[in-house]
Write an enzyme that holds these catalytic residues in place. Structure first.
Site, short mmCIF file in Angstrom:
data_model
loop_
_atom_site.label_atom_id
_atom_site.label_comp_id
_atom_site.label_asym_id
_atom_site.label_seq_id
_atom_site.Cartn_x
_atom_site.Cartn_y
_atom_site.Cartn_z
N ASP A 143 -7.11 -1.52 -4.35
CA ASP A 143 -8.19 -1.17 -3.40
C ASP A 143 -9.14 -0.16 -4.03
OD1 ASP A 143 -6.98 -2.80 -1.46
OD2 ASP A 143 -5.85 -1.13 -0.61
N ASP A 169 0.86 -1.19 0.00
CA ASP A 169 0.00 0.00 0.00
C ASP A 169 0.89 1.23 0.00
OD1 ASP A 169 -2.41 -1.39 0.05
OD2 ASP A 169 -2.49 -1.45 2.23
#
EC number: 3.4.23.36
Length: 196
Positions: A169, A155
């Site tokens: 995401d 991330d």
């Protein structure tokens, strides 16, 4: 009680002439099959683009940003900061990595099965976003440390006062929102509309 009817003259089904009352011909079936193939192509194209964008950005983040200080994009309101996330989207449930891996694989199987009866362009885009996002994060879970089915997702998009996330995401969330909108509008993946 809601009735389902074929969409007439919309961008999702521009050649539709009316509701099938059991009088469909082989030519109608061939036309519908052609439309379905085009929608599946859209689904796959969206999925590939979403997947490749996610994969390339993660490779750049791992190569250039990991173990480095965050990069300010909009002051401290938006930063690029590399983290490894063993949990679900937005950092939830880090103890359940294997379960999230199985769920992601299940989502992919469901999308592939839905694709067989896909005649809606909007649904093709939504499912393509979900498929590309699910494949992006599943790739991390399968091939990144600490091991197969337990890999931590990369991330890097870090808004202030919010969880750090990635493009996979984002694709999943956008696809999910689009599906909710389509469901509220009564549009099914096969191109039928439910009216009250």
């Amino acid at each position: 009680m809601a009735e389902a009817e074929r969409i007439i003259g919309t961008p999702d089904n521009p050649e539709a002439e009316g509701t099938d009352e059991g009088g469909s011909t082989a030519a109608d079936a061939a036309v519908n099959a052609g439309r379905g193939k085009r929608k599946v192509l859209v689904l796959l194209s969206v999925a590939v683009v979403a997947y490749l964008l996610d994969l390339v950005t993660k490779m750049i983040v791992v190569a250039k940003l990991e173990h480095q200080p965050p990069i300010d994009i909009i002051g401290d309101w938006l930063q690029f900061r590399a983290i490894r996330n063993a949990g679900a989207a937005f950092g939830f449930g880090e103890a359940f990595t294997v379960i999230f891996t199985i769920i992601a694989a299940g989502v992919i199987v469901v999308i592939v099965r839905l694709a067989r009866k896909l005649y809606s362009l909007a649904w093709a885009i939504a499912l393509g976003l979900l498929l590309g996002g699910a494949l992006g994060n599943l790739t991390d879970r399968l091939f990144r440390a600490p091991g197969v089915f337990e890999g931590a997702v990369v991330d890097f998009i870090a808004p202030k006062h919010f969880a750090v996330f990635n493009l996979a995401d984002s694709a999943i969330v956008c696809g999910g929102i689009l599906i909710v909108i389509l469901s509220f509008k009564g549009l099914d993946p096969d191109g039928t509309v439910h009216k009250d």
